[in-house]
Write a protein that holds these residues in place. Sequence first.
Motif, PDB file in Angstrom:
ATOM      1  N   ALA A 255       0.856  -1.201   0.000  1.00  0.00           N
ATOM      2  CA  ALA A 255       0.000   0.000   0.000  1.00  0.00           C
ATOM      3  C   ALA A 255       0.890   1.249   0.000  1.00  0.00           C
ATOM      4  N   ALA A 256       2.007   1.169   0.726  1.00  0.00           N
ATOM      5  CA  ALA A 256       2.928   2.303   0.759  1.00  0.00           C
ATOM      6  C   ALA A 256       3.514   2.555  -0.634  1.00  0.00           C
ATOM      7  N   LEU A 257       3.807   1.455  -1.339  1.00  0.00           N
ATOM      8  CA  LEU A 257       4.309   1.614  -2.716  1.00  0.00           C
ATOM      9  C   LEU A 257       3.254   2.246  -3.610  1.00  0.00           C
ATOM     10  N   ALA A 258       1.991   1.839  -3.404  1.00  0.00           N
ATOM     11  CA  ALA A 258       0.896   2.412  -4.194  1.00  0.00           C
ATOM     12  C   ALA A 258       0.780   3.911  -3.927  1.00  0.00           C
ATOM     13  N   LEU A 259       1.053   4.301  -2.675  1.00  0.00           N
ATOM     14  CA  LEU A 259       0.998   5.732  -2.339  1.00  0.00           C
ATOM     15  C   LEU A 259       2.115   6.478  -3.090  1.00  0.00           C
ATOM     16  N   THR A 260       3.319   5.917  -3.056  1.00  0.00           N
ATOM     17  CA  THR A 260       4.433   6.518  -3.794  1.00  0.00           C
ATOM     18  C   THR A 260       4.085   6.669  -5.273  1.00  0.00           C
ATOM     19  N   ALA A 261       3.437   5.623  -5.797  1.00  0.00           N
ATOM     20  CA  ALA A 261       3.165   5.593  -7.231  1.00  0.00           C
ATOM     21  C   ALA A 261       2.192   6.689  -7.673  1.00  0.00           C
ATOM     22  N   ILE A 262       1.506   7.317  -6.721  1.00  0.00           N
ATOM     23  CA  ILE A 262       0.656   8.464  -7.087  1.00  0.00           C
ATOM     24  C   ILE A 262       1.560   9.629  -7.486  1.00  0.00           C
ATOM     25  N   ILE A 263       2.758   9.648  -6.888  1.00  0.00           N
ATOM     26  CA  ILE A 263       3.643  10.794  -7.083  1.00  0.00           C
ATOM     27  C   ILE A 263       4.644  10.553  -8.202  1.00  0.00           C
ATOM     28  N   THR A 264       5.217   9.348  -8.202  1.00  0.00           N
ATOM     29  CA  THR A 264       6.204   9.049  -9.241  1.00  0.00           C
ATOM     30  C   THR A 264       6.275   7.545  -9.457  1.00  0.00           C
ATOM     31  N   GLY A 267      10.051   2.709  -9.498  1.00  0.00           N
ATOM     32  CA  GLY A 267      11.309   2.192 -10.069  1.00  0.00           C
ATOM     33  C   GLY A 267      12.338   3.286 -10.339  1.00  0.00           C
ATOM     34  N   LEU A 268      11.901   4.543 -10.360  1.00  0.00           N
ATOM     35  CA  LEU A 268      12.841   5.646 -10.615  1.00  0.00           C
ATOM     36  C   LEU A 268      13.590   6.068  -9.353  1.00  0.00           C
ATOM     37  N   ILE A 269      13.139   5.545  -8.206  1.00  0.00           N
ATOM     38  CA  ILE A 269      13.741   5.970  -6.932  1.00  0.00           C
ATOM     39  C   ILE A 269      14.840   4.980  -6.524  1.00  0.00           C
ATOM     40  N   THR A 270      16.019   5.495  -6.210  1.00  0.00           N
ATOM     41  CA  THR A 270      17.108   4.634  -5.728  1.00  0.00           C
ATOM     42  C   THR A 270      17.073   4.688  -4.200  1.00  0.00           C
ATOM     43  N   PRO A 271      16.633   3.601  -3.567  1.00  0.00           N
ATOM     44  CA  PRO A 271      16.376   3.688  -2.118  1.00  0.00           C
ATOM     45  C   PRO A 271      17.630   3.483  -1.277  1.00  0.00           C
ATOM     46  N   LYS A 272      18.354   4.556  -0.995  1.00  0.00           N
ATOM     47  CA  LYS A 272      19.633   4.421  -0.282  1.00  0.00           C
ATOM     48  C   LYS A 272      19.636   5.082   1.088  1.00  0.00           C
ATOM     49  N   THR A 273      18.611   5.883   1.396  1.00  0.00           N
ATOM     50  CA  THR A 273      18.612   6.587   2.677  1.00  0.00           C
ATOM     51  C   THR A 273      17.459   6.084   3.535  1.00  0.00           C
ATOM     52  N   LEU A 274      17.768   5.812   4.787  1.00  0.00           N
ATOM     53  CA  LEU A 274      16.765   5.210   5.675  1.00  0.00           C
ATOM     54  C   LEU A 274      16.118   6.234   6.605  1.00  0.00           C
ATOM     55  N   ARG A 329      13.858  16.562  -9.355  1.00  0.00           N
ATOM     56  CA  ARG A 329      12.712  16.856 -10.246  1.00  0.00           C
ATOM     57  C   ARG A 329      12.886  16.249 -11.634  1.00  0.00           C
ATOM     58  N   GLU A 330      14.113  16.342 -12.138  1.00  0.00           N
ATOM     59  CA  GLU A 330      14.348  15.833 -13.497  1.00  0.00           C
ATOM     60  C   GLU A 330      14.182  14.322 -13.559  1.00  0.00           C
ATOM     61  N   LYS A 331      14.766  13.668 -12.535  1.00  0.00           N
ATOM     62  CA  LYS A 331      14.758  12.198 -12.532  1.00  0.00           C
ATOM     63  C   LYS A 331      13.374  11.638 -12.193  1.00  0.00           C
ATOM     64  N   HIS A 332      12.735  12.216 -11.175  1.00  0.00           N
ATOM     65  CA  HIS A 332      11.492  11.614 -10.681  1.00  0.00           C
ATOM     66  C   HIS A 332      10.229  12.219 -11.280  1.00  0.00           C
ATOM     67  N   GLN A 333      10.333  13.428 -11.820  1.00  0.00           N
ATOM     68  CA  GLN A 333       9.168  14.117 -12.396  1.00  0.00           C
ATOM     69  C   GLN A 333       7.923  13.942 -11.519  1.00  0.00           C
ATOM     70  N   PRO A 334       7.960  14.403 -10.261  1.00  0.00           N
ATOM     71  CA  PRO A 334       6.815  14.166  -9.378  1.00  0.00           C
ATOM     72  C   PRO A 334       5.527  14.770  -9.932  1.00  0.00           C
TER      73      PRO A 334
END
Length: 364
Positions: A255-264, A267-274, A329-334
């Motif tokens: 569900a959290a991924l679905a929330l992210t997907a409203i914005i971008t 797969g474009l996000i590199t998840p490196k920061t916790l 902004r360029e990479k994720h185009q929110p």
Amino acid sequence: MIITIDGPAGTGKSSVTKKVAERLNMIVLDTGALYRAIAYGALTVGIDVNDEAKISALLLTNPLEVVFWEGSFHYFIEDFDTTMYLRTQEVANAASIVSTYDAVRSYLLLVQKKLADKKNVVCEGRDMGTTVFPEAEIKIYLTASSKERAKRRFLELMEQGITRLTLEDLSNDIEERDRRDSTRKNSPLKVPEDAFMIDTTHLTLEQVVDEVIFLVKEESGLHEPHLGYWEHFTHQADVGIRGVGSTPAQAFEQAALALTAIITEPGLITPKTLVSVTAAADTDELLLVDLLNAIIFEMATKNLLFSRFHVTLLPGFLRASLWGEPVNREKHQPAVEIKGATYHILSLKQRDDGLWCAECVVDV
Ligand code: DC
């Protein structure tokens, strides 16, 4: 496999490294001990550690021998096992000084590569992911506030019965070591580009270890495959998010991924920061709202986007790790500017096929 764990002093590197190695049945390579052994060798024969020429000359005799014995490395200088004598503050400060010398670093570079060769090791240090093992499969970088790090050292020393150093002394020492370690010209302490960053200030040792194990499993495909997925649905003029998984926690993660997907596109996000969040509430539905709210709050206040979620759900309590990166902004185009969100028609249900489904309608 090589896992590298870098970061400044007092971030919990040694304890995390030991526990991670234990859980994954790997060997620990504590590279600080190599610098400490050289420093200890110099101190015991009376060489001034500030004398670079003398320290460099000492290395020409190849004084260090590292022996793997009963599951761990032992550090011999001229046939004397120094392992037990390396943890003092005096040796730590001397190690920090000798570690700035080119001759010491190039000598130990080869030693480290040889020690890790063809082994499954968790390597702990300052330049593991950047210089010594740039090819490592998983790179972790631990941080913590300098205040918290000084406090941890203080408690550690108290446990050893050492009470002559004040919290302020230790804080000054840590700041001085940080400065020296990160400004030296040869292989300074810095975050490897492809490292996962964990701020341990507010986390327990177990939480950090769990997070590293989670990352190792995710990155090396060792997690049990699960049947999770997410989707959007429409409800009048609003968008609904639905997460499906084998457990309620997995349904929340989806569900959290679905929330992210409203914005971008996740797969474009590199998840490196916790970012770690916790919530307490009476029902699972309220915990879902708390999780979604926390994600939106962290996005809005820290300007981050998340694409990897690790949720632990207990009765009345939730803990979640949100892995993400700063918005680009360029990479994720929110698609929208996130300021807040409201949720309604929430539910968590087990479907007839046994899968769990967490859903709600969102207004962002
Ligand atoms: O991690 P530690 O406190 O045992 O390290 C002692 C010193 O050695 C530290 O001040 C910096 C140096 N060091 C280094 O320069 N590179 C490493 N890979 C490990 C330690």
